[in-house]
Write a protein that holds these residues in place. Structure first.
Motif, short mmCIF file in Angstrom:
data_model
loop_
_atom_site.label_atom_id
_atom_site.label_comp_id
_atom_site.label_asym_id
_atom_site.label_seq_id
_atom_site.Cartn_x
_atom_site.Cartn_y
_atom_site.Cartn_z
N ARG A 9 0.85 -1.19 0.00
CA ARG A 9 0.00 0.00 0.00
C ARG A 9 0.88 1.23 0.00
O ARG A 9 1.72 1.43 0.87
CB ARG A 9 -0.91 0.01 1.24
CG ARG A 9 -1.91 -1.14 1.28
CD ARG A 9 -2.81 -1.02 2.50
NE ARG A 9 -3.64 0.18 2.45
CZ ARG A 9 -4.84 0.24 1.86
NH1 ARG A 9 -5.32 -0.83 1.26
NH2 ARG A 9 -5.53 1.35 1.89
N PRO B 82 0.43 5.40 -0.35
CA PRO B 82 -0.50 6.52 -0.49
C PRO B 82 -0.13 7.40 -1.67
O PRO B 82 1.04 7.55 -2.02
CB PRO B 82 -0.34 7.28 0.84
CG PRO B 82 1.03 6.91 1.32
CD PRO B 82 1.26 5.49 0.88
N GLY B 83 -1.16 8.00 -2.30
CA GLY B 83 -0.92 8.85 -3.46
C GLY B 83 0.02 10.00 -3.16
O GLY B 83 0.82 10.40 -4.00
N ALA B 84 -0.02 10.55 -1.96
CA ALA B 84 0.82 11.69 -1.63
C ALA B 84 2.29 11.35 -1.72
O ALA B 84 3.15 12.22 -1.87
CB ALA B 84 0.49 12.19 -0.22
N ALA C 177 0.13 13.56 -8.71
CA ALA C 177 -0.84 12.52 -9.06
C ALA C 177 -0.12 11.28 -9.54
O ALA C 177 0.79 11.36 -10.37
CB ALA C 177 -1.78 13.05 -10.14
N ARG D 39 -6.49 1.60 -7.00
CA ARG D 39 -7.33 2.16 -5.94
C ARG D 39 -6.50 2.58 -4.74
O ARG D 39 -6.70 3.64 -4.16
CB ARG D 39 -8.38 1.13 -5.50
CG ARG D 39 -9.51 0.91 -6.49
CD ARG D 39 -10.67 0.17 -5.83
NE ARG D 39 -10.25 -1.12 -5.29
CZ ARG D 39 -10.28 -2.25 -5.99
NH1 ARG D 39 -10.66 -2.25 -7.26
NH2 ARG D 39 -9.91 -3.40 -5.43
N GLU D 40 -5.52 1.75 -4.38
CA GLU D 40 -4.74 2.02 -3.18
C GLU D 40 -3.86 3.25 -3.31
O GLU D 40 -3.66 3.98 -2.33
CB GLU D 40 -3.89 0.80 -2.86
CG GLU D 40 -4.71 -0.38 -2.35
CD GLU D 40 -3.88 -1.64 -2.20
OE1 GLU D 40 -2.71 -1.64 -2.65
OE2 GLU D 40 -4.39 -2.64 -1.65
N ILE D 41 -3.35 3.51 -4.49
CA ILE D 41 -2.46 4.68 -4.65
C ILE D 41 -3.22 5.91 -5.14
O ILE D 41 -2.65 6.97 -5.33
CB ILE D 41 -1.28 4.38 -5.59
CG1 ILE D 41 -1.75 4.19 -7.03
CG2 ILE D 41 -0.50 3.16 -5.09
CD1 ILE D 41 -0.58 4.05 -8.03
N GLY D 42 -4.53 5.75 -5.35
CA GLY D 42 -5.34 6.90 -5.76
C GLY D 42 -5.18 7.28 -7.21
O GLY D 42 -5.35 8.44 -7.59
N TYR D 43 -4.86 6.30 -8.05
CA TYR D 43 -4.68 6.60 -9.48
C TYR D 43 -6.04 6.82 -10.14
O TYR D 43 -6.97 6.05 -9.95
CB TYR D 43 -3.96 5.45 -10.18
CG TYR D 43 -3.94 5.60 -11.69
CD1 TYR D 43 -3.11 6.54 -12.30
CD2 TYR D 43 -4.74 4.81 -12.50
CE1 TYR D 43 -3.10 6.69 -13.68
CE2 TYR D 43 -4.74 4.94 -13.88
CZ TYR D 43 -3.91 5.89 -14.46
OH TYR D 43 -3.90 6.03 -15.81
N ARG D 44 -6.15 7.90 -10.94
CA ARG D 44 -7.35 8.18 -11.72
C ARG D 44 -6.94 8.41 -13.17
O ARG D 44 -6.22 9.36 -13.47
CB ARG D 44 -8.06 9.44 -11.21
CG ARG D 44 -8.60 9.31 -9.80
CD ARG D 44 -9.79 8.35 -9.76
NE ARG D 44 -10.36 8.27 -8.42
CZ ARG D 44 -9.93 7.45 -7.48
NH1 ARG D 44 -8.93 6.62 -7.71
NH2 ARG D 44 -10.52 7.42 -6.29
#
Length: 355
Positions: A12, A14-16, A21, A61-66
């Motif tokens: 896991r 985090p995106g930060a 991004a 999802r876990e790293i906040g990728y869009r």
């Protein structure tokens, strides 16, 4: 196939932690798969095992990728943008079309890039190359006149193309145009219904297709009304108020004078109205006048306000949007389609009439 990518230990992140991004490269690296495999998983494409697909989606999802729209467009072949190439440097005809087109496409979440080619083939090709580089989903071609032009299609590599207030010299193309013949029939029919018997027609240069079509409608409406086409009452020339003034003066120097004038555009009509007022000829008492275009700037400033034919350009623009959406969805559309004009009645023909 990419199912042979080695197993990885899930982590896991985090995106930060990326200082911005996360990208698809980050997804691929953490999931320990190739970028191609990550892309297939994120876009629900390709032949992947369910385990690999779920792994990539979980990491995303876990790293906040869009995924952004452009990245997705590389796989779904849709950028949700379209291009417009115009040759109308004044915008008189293009602006109403583009406004309605943009509104229609905005309903589907599609953005518009507009370019002005100013009748320069090299500049048009440059704009087209730039639009294709943006991976547009379709193209609209418009102009300040509806004459035939070389097709842009061969340069667009099969891209859906709609011509509106413009027409391609190609039977496989779709061209949406106002019905110039029908508009002229409306104008002359209105004048004849008012009891006018000697109807002149002042218009623009005959090399414009619209001029030839409007004359056709003028003659057809005279015939329907049982009226003769008086020799010298058809006067092609230039699109200007000066031409309207000049011809109106000449017509009223004749022994046989018109009791109505159908003008090929509103500028000509305004010039004719000015000349008649200066000569003391009452409009519409002695002479009724009808213009073409229903350009508010001209029609409402004319004294008296000008009855005119409206080409319904906003309706054409919306239809262009509908047609382009259908073509993007895979439907093949072609042919020249002419849409009805409308008569807007004002005081130049009926004296105090509404509009």
């Amino acid at each position: 196939m990419q199912d042979s990518d080695p197993p990885v230990v899930e982590t896991r992140v985090p995106g930060a932690a990326f200082g911005g991004a996360p990208t698809i490269r980050d997804v691929a690296r953490i999931a320990n798969v190739s970028i191609g495999t990550a892309s297939k998983a994120l876009n629900a494409g390709g032949r992947l095992s369910q385990e690999t697909r779920e792994k990539v989606l979980r990491v995303a999802r876990e790293i906040g990728y869009r995924p952004n729209d452009l990245a997705q467009s590389l796989h779904r072949a849709k950028s949700r943008t379209i291009g417009i190439i115009s040759n109308d440097s004044f915008g008189r005809f293009t602006f109403p079309i583009v406004e309605a087109l943009e509104n229609r496409l905005a309903e589907e979440g599609i953005a518009v890039f507009m370019c002005n080619a100013t009748d320069d083939p090299a500049r048009e090709r440059q704009h087209l190359d730039q639009l294709l580089g943006k991976r547009i989903d379709g193209l609209v071609v418009t102009a300040r006149r509806a004459d035939k032009r070389p097709p842009i299609g061969p340069l667009a590599h099969g891209l859906p193309v709609v011509y509106v207030f413009s027409q391609a010299d190609d039977p496989a193309a779709l061209s949406l145009l106002p019905d110039d013949v029908g508009g002229a029939v409306l104008a002359v029919g209105h004048l004849s219904a008012l009891g006018r018997k000697r109807i002149a027609h002042i218009t623009g240069p005959e090399h414009f297709e619209a001029v030839r079509l409007r004359r056709q409608g003028y003659r057809s409406a005279l015939s329907r009304a049982g009226l003769a086409e008086v020799d010298g009452f058809y006067r092609p020339g230039v699109w200007s108020e000066a031409w309207g003034r000049e011809v109106a003066a000449e017509l009223f120097a004749r022994r046989e004078k018109p009791d109505a004038i159908f003008c090929g555009n509103d500028q000509i009509a305004r010039g004719a109205a000015d000349a008649l007022r200066e000569m003391g000829v009452a409009v519409p008492g002695d002479v009724a006048i009808v213009g073409f275009d229903n350009w508010d700037v001209m029609a409402l400033a004319t004294r008296p306000p000008l009855t005119s034919i409206d080409m319904n350009l906003k309706a054409l623009g919306r239809e262009a949007g509908d047609s382009l959406l259908e073509m993007i969805a895979g439907r093949k559309l072609s042919g020249v389609e002419r849409r009805p004009c409308s008569l807007v009645v004002r005081a130049s023909s009926v004296g105090g009439g509404g509009g």
